[in-house]
Design an enzyme around this catalytic site. Structure first.
Site, PDB file in Angstrom:
ATOM      1  CG  HIS A  47      -1.891  -1.070   1.312  1.00  0.00           C
ATOM      2  ND1 HIS A  47      -2.950  -1.195   0.439  1.00  0.00           N
ATOM      3  CD2 HIS A  47      -1.972  -2.133   2.153  1.00  0.00           C
ATOM      4  CE1 HIS A  47      -3.654  -2.279   0.745  1.00  0.00           C
ATOM      5  NE2 HIS A  47      -3.077  -2.863   1.782  1.00  0.00           N
ATOM      6  CG  HIS A  66       3.117   5.374   6.399  1.00  0.00           C
ATOM      7  ND1 HIS A  66       2.934   5.248   7.766  1.00  0.00           N
ATOM      8  CD2 HIS A  66       2.046   6.090   5.962  1.00  0.00           C
ATOM      9  CE1 HIS A  66       1.827   5.847   8.119  1.00  0.00           C
ATOM     10  NE2 HIS A  66       1.251   6.375   7.040  1.00  0.00           N
ATOM     11  CG  HIS A  73       1.399  10.224   7.751  1.00  0.00           C
ATOM     12  ND1 HIS A  73       0.304   9.591   7.188  1.00  0.00           N
ATOM     13  CD2 HIS A  73       1.206  11.556   7.541  1.00  0.00           C
ATOM     14  CE1 HIS A  73      -0.512  10.493   6.668  1.00  0.00           C
ATOM     15  NE2 HIS A  73       0.025  11.694   6.858  1.00  0.00           N
TER      16      HIS A  73
END
Length: 301
Positions: free
Chosen positions: A88, A115, A140
């Site tokens: 993701h 990430h 983040h």
């Protein structure tokens, strides 16, 4: 200004796997994975009332004198970290001796991972917006309360996680501090591939002096389970990256093999929540006014 357009396809959602959540960019008639509009089917938290990300409207934020500068512990420390394409996003695991406190956080928090979320070839891709503006990318840095031993434990606490969010802005020149990550992307194009990196967190974020100006609100994870357990800090000062560096992230592949682009959740309603702003800039302004007043007084003597 960039508007979020939600495109709804007329194909049947029945064939989708509930656990197989995806971003809107992955949703097609051939791939009916569970897109952001239906993440509530993956986890009921995703339909909660204190969800993230949000659009931060400057005119509506409230200055809060309790939002003091952060104390960042071991952010200068170089470490060897595990960088992975998790299907993701790109994730870098962080050593737990890196810690943050201050900034009106209730306790000390220890680092867990960082990430990123991005657009397509350097186009709009941040999760949070400022006055409706979407930046090319957002990082983040995730921390959990020092007393917890796992993420699942922290997610049961409304303030279990403290996430620091930074926006990226396109620059003319390359940001050499990001070269280790950009170069390593070649090794993790395919989902679940990983590599090792040597770096420090201080190299990746703006200068410590510019970290006094930030927004604060209570929210959630921006991917399923969307647990409402995050104290969000979104910084004003941006990180520069060249167009080529920003575009490098679009070479990666999602878990379904599609290009990893537009990997952001659309903004969520505030539902009455207040966004606060640190008074870093106000203190600077008042100091300048005092200095000017002193100069005027001196010049009239």
């Amino acid at each position: 200004w960039h508007l979020h357009l939600q495109i709804h396809f007329s194909c049947s959602p029945l064939s989708s796997s509930v656990s197989d959540w995806c971003y809107q960019s992955q949703y097609t008639c051939n791939n009916t994975c569970t897109g952001p509009a239906r993440w509530g089917k993956v986890s009921e938290h995703c339909d909660g009332r204190t969800q993230s990300p949000v659009n931060i409207v400057r005119k509506r934020v409230l200055p809060d004198g309790r939002l003091t500068p952060f104390q960042l512990s071991d952010y200068l420390h170089r470490f060897r970290g595990h960088l992975v394409n998790n299907g993701h996003s790109v994730q870098l695991d962080l050593p737990s001796h890196i810690k943050i406190s201050g900034g009106n956080l209730p306790v000390t928090y220890k680092a867990l991972q960082l990430h990123l979320h991005w657009g397509k070839h350097g186009g709009p891709g941040s999760e949070h917006l400022i006055d409706g503006e979407q930046f090319p990318m957002e990082i983040h840095i995730v921390h959990l309360k020092e007393k917890y031993h796992s993420l699942s434990e922290a997610l049961k606490d409304r303030a279990g996680l403290a996430v620091l969010g930074f926006f990226f802005q396109e620059s003319e020149s390359e940001n050499k501090n990001f070269s280790p990550i950009i170069n390593a992307l070649e090794d993790i194009i395919q989902p679940y591939n990983s590599t090792m990196l040597d770096l420090s967190l201080a190299e990746l974020i703006p200068d410590f002096k510019s970290l006094n100006e930030y927004f604060r609100y209570d929210g959630s994870l921006t991917t399923p389970s969307c647990a409402e357990a995050v104290v969000w800090t979104v910084f004003e000062h941006t990180i520069p990256l060249s167009r080529n560096q920003l575009s490098a992230f679009s070479k990666l592949k999602f878990s379904d093999g599609q290009p990893m682009i537009n990997s952001y959740r659309p903004v969520q309603p505030l539902n009455g929540r207040q966004v606060y702003y640190s008074r870093g800039h106000l203190a600077t302004t008042s100091n300048m006014l005092i200095l000017l007043a002193a100069l005027v007084t001196y010049s009239t003597l």
